[in-house]
Scaffold this active site. Sequence first.
Site, PDB file in Angstrom:
ATOM      1  N   ARG A 117       0.649  -1.155  -0.164  1.00  0.00           N
ATOM      2  CA  ARG A 117       0.145   0.149   0.190  1.00  0.00           C
ATOM      3  C   ARG A 117       0.866   1.202   0.134  1.00  0.00           C
ATOM      4  O   ARG A 117       0.734   2.024  -0.793  1.00  0.00           O
ATOM      5  CB  ARG A 117      -0.751  -0.002   1.222  1.00  0.00           C
ATOM      6  CG  ARG A 117      -2.077  -0.837   1.360  1.00  0.00           C
ATOM      7  CD  ARG A 117      -3.182  -0.248   0.678  1.00  0.00           C
ATOM      8  NE  ARG A 117      -4.166  -1.583   0.162  1.00  0.00           N
ATOM      9  CZ  ARG A 117      -4.783  -2.040   0.985  1.00  0.00           C
ATOM     10  NH1 ARG A 117      -4.967  -1.603   2.334  1.00  0.00           N
ATOM     11  NH2 ARG A 117      -5.750  -3.001   0.647  1.00  0.00           N
ATOM     12  N   GLU A 150      10.887 -19.094   9.769  1.00  0.00           N
ATOM     13  CA  GLU A 150      12.022 -18.932  10.577  1.00  0.00           C
ATOM     14  C   GLU A 150      12.172 -17.446  11.282  1.00  0.00           C
ATOM     15  O   GLU A 150      12.301 -17.314  12.412  1.00  0.00           O
ATOM     16  CB  GLU A 150      13.547 -18.968   9.869  1.00  0.00           C
ATOM     17  CG  GLU A 150      14.710 -18.988  10.499  1.00  0.00           C
ATOM     18  CD  GLU A 150      15.126 -19.911  11.643  1.00  0.00           C
ATOM     19  OE1 GLU A 150      14.762 -19.516  12.854  1.00  0.00           O
ATOM     20  OE2 GLU A 150      15.321 -20.920  11.642  1.00  0.00           O
ATOM     21  N   LYS A 204       5.458 -16.410  19.969  1.00  0.00           N
ATOM     22  CA  LYS A 204       6.601 -17.268  19.629  1.00  0.00           C
ATOM     23  C   LYS A 204       6.815 -18.557  20.378  1.00  0.00           C
ATOM     24  O   LYS A 204       7.330 -19.448  19.875  1.00  0.00           O
ATOM     25  CB  LYS A 204       7.794 -16.396  19.689  1.00  0.00           C
ATOM     26  CG  LYS A 204       7.745 -14.964  18.904  1.00  0.00           C
ATOM     27  CD  LYS A 204       8.549 -13.813  19.508  1.00  0.00           C
ATOM     28  CE  LYS A 204       8.687 -12.751  18.484  1.00  0.00           C
ATOM     29  NZ  LYS A 204       9.360 -11.689  19.275  1.00  0.00           N
TER      30      LYS A 204
END
Lengths: 438, 438
Positions: A45, A130, A206
């Site tokens: 954008r 990753e 995470k």
Amino acid sequence: MEPVKIGLLGLGTVGGGTATVLTRNAREIARRAGRGIEIARAAAREYRPELIEGLDQIGHIGDDAFDLVEDPDIQIVVELIGGYSPALELVMRAIENGKHVVTANKALIAKHGNEIFAAAREKGVMVGFEAAVAGGIPIIKALREGLAANHIEWIAGIINGTGNFILSEMRDKGRAFADVLAEAQALGYAEADPTFDVEGIDAAHKLTILGSLAFGIPLQFERCFTEGISRIDAQDVANAAELGYRIKHLGIARRSPGGIELRVHPTLIPERRLLANVDGVMNGVLVKGDAVGPTLYYGAGAGALPTASAVVADLVDVTRALTTDPNNRVPHLAFQPDELADTPVLAMESIETSYYLRLTALDRPGVMARIASILGEEGISIEAIKQKAPATGETQVTLVMLTHRVIEGRMNTAIARIEALDSVQGAVVRIRMESLSG
Amino acid sequence: MEPVKIGLLGLGTVGGGTATVLTRNAREIARRAGRGIEIARAAAREYRPELIEGLDQIGHIGDDAFDLVEDPDIQIVVELIGGYSPALELVMRAIENGKHVVTANKALIAKHGNEIFAAAREKGVMVGFEAAVAGGIPIIKALREGLAANHIEWIAGIINGTGNFILSEMRDKGRAFADVLAEAQALGYAEADPTFDVEGIDAAHKLTILGSLAFGIPLQFERCFTEGISRIDAQDVANAAELGYRIKHLGIARRSPGGIELRVHPTLIPERRLLANVDGVMNGVLVKGDAVGPTLYYGAGAGALPTASAVVADLVDVTRALTTDPNNRVPHLAFQPDELADTPVLAMESIETSYYLRLTALDRPGVMARIASILGEEGISIEAIKQKAPATGETQVTLVMLTHRVIEGRMNTAIARIEALDSVQGAVVRIRMESLSG
């Protein structure tokens, strides 16, 4: 060999960093991968051209992400938009179209990874992530491949740089939480709305991913216990230091007899541990495997180029594996998809740990005895205790205690009983404590 | 799917550890790899059955290694004998027979890797050597894959556990080198002939491998500068501590303008660096990439199970890649074989670093001025200087200096000139110094 053609969704911090790294190190990356990696197309954008190297080499820059994922020339879609929507729709559509995906989106993987990986499996495509955990540190590769021989026992990680910066500053300079947070925001380390970082949600995303990779369980973000650092007081940081500990905001995943622990919370750890010395915005992940013992991985957990380092490593991996039999690729969650376990994730109440406690009590005879007897009745033994003498004229004392290991449910009961005592003022502060030695 | 069949050469520490890990974690390894890994055969002269789990599950144990590498049933040969001969002949024969190889043999790879990889390329087979460097730490995977996006700038590693144990003890307890070495031998950390460890040869083997992986150059063990720790004196350890440094035995590989530095030597590093706090027998490798910044990898660098962890990780990798197109596999030295560079490895004389110097001089007027002027003439500027006052009646003083960066050749000249002064007694002690920040 023809370069592989990729499409970038997003040219913000990580997208711009990815274009920059692919441009700057193009020759070296091709010397490793055996072929070039070409950004055939990008959809964004808005972006800041002055921050991005190699913009002129991108085949086409438009703003229609949904068009990009339909482009038959694109072999790998790199999703660097973040958030759930439209990232999820775009990733699913790319997979449906038989494209491989690389993403740095931890929220997306933690919450929708199971369905994304199932779709990818069906289509025989790869999804690299990753960059979703600990930025540039190749921790997913380490867990999924490097430690593949091991029965993983536990993981303890500093996996949010903003939180670690705040706690490091509080300790080094004795500053208050709100004060350091304001500075972190001014420096650009923390967002205007810092909730995701300081309340531990980003770390929980995470940790959820790390826990699945370590223990071979489906992603279960909703089962991760999450406590932030916003209530950490400067006096607790100082007390911890006096006792030989540092307070770190850890994500801990552990295999325990009843199931899997998945928890993010401030934690006292011994100051001599290497992990205790991971300071500032850096990340560090300590992994304990039965064969290898403890191993630690340290590096930058965020930022344009470190995150791009992980994105591009995934691109090289995917490029190499384009022609391989899908059944022989590294499984998304480290274990073959039909070999995931249904080991339960434990409720916080049934997890055992030791504790730092701080409370304020009236300076009256018998108060300490009363508190000690409640702890004793709940099966909690005290490892160390420190009573701060009241200032002249003060009628209150501060008690700091370290306990031995006990089930959190027992500690909850004990704290409720202590807080109900007339002689105890306000809430009992409780910070969990881990030796990281076992 | 049928299990993959491997043959073990050697059932000593690492061979026994490998059998143990493959047995103990068989189920979990198969859940990751998608198939079992079966030790179809082992060849060993002697071994201690009580130290090895799963001996009874090995198809056949004999003592003819050359027979094993001819066995058409064996898909992967695991060389855990060590040394050059017959390891080299066995590995080459296995490759000729189209078998993949996994080895923990750093000496073999450092010295004969180029020919081994060329032969493997010709035959389209893989040679895994993760266990050759830093034991269980997946550092080769990190360099070769995890950091594939980066232009690597330098590596600094503590890659010999015995040497690190000795230096850690010297520092913690103020002990002398010979004293700690004797203890390390008694504890089994050091060999009866400790030359390989304390003179840096083992570290040089490992650094040679890391340097090739980082910079894409052929293996050149003979070009690696190697200095051991046997002449480190307790007073230098103490002086370093007083100045805020620790002495570590580092392997350093760096890209510098004229070429590649490959050097193993004792090094003063700032005590606040994480690497300075890697103590005891543990290893740690710090890698600086242009995109990712500094990353550190820490863990056990030796021992039966940690080394086996790396051997088995390689076995899982090779198992997964059995059916892949050889041209799309991860190249042995990180870069495609026809993309290796001929960047020269620099002679030590042309490498720039800073220095710790210690010398003994007569306590006479003008001595210090003479030394300072020699340093000045050689373009060496002094960062810090400390003169230890002579004891009453002593006529000698000890001078300790830290210098700024200078080419080693200039330093050699300066030291020769200083040692030639009448007023200077004995040799000048010189220990190189690195900030590890750049």
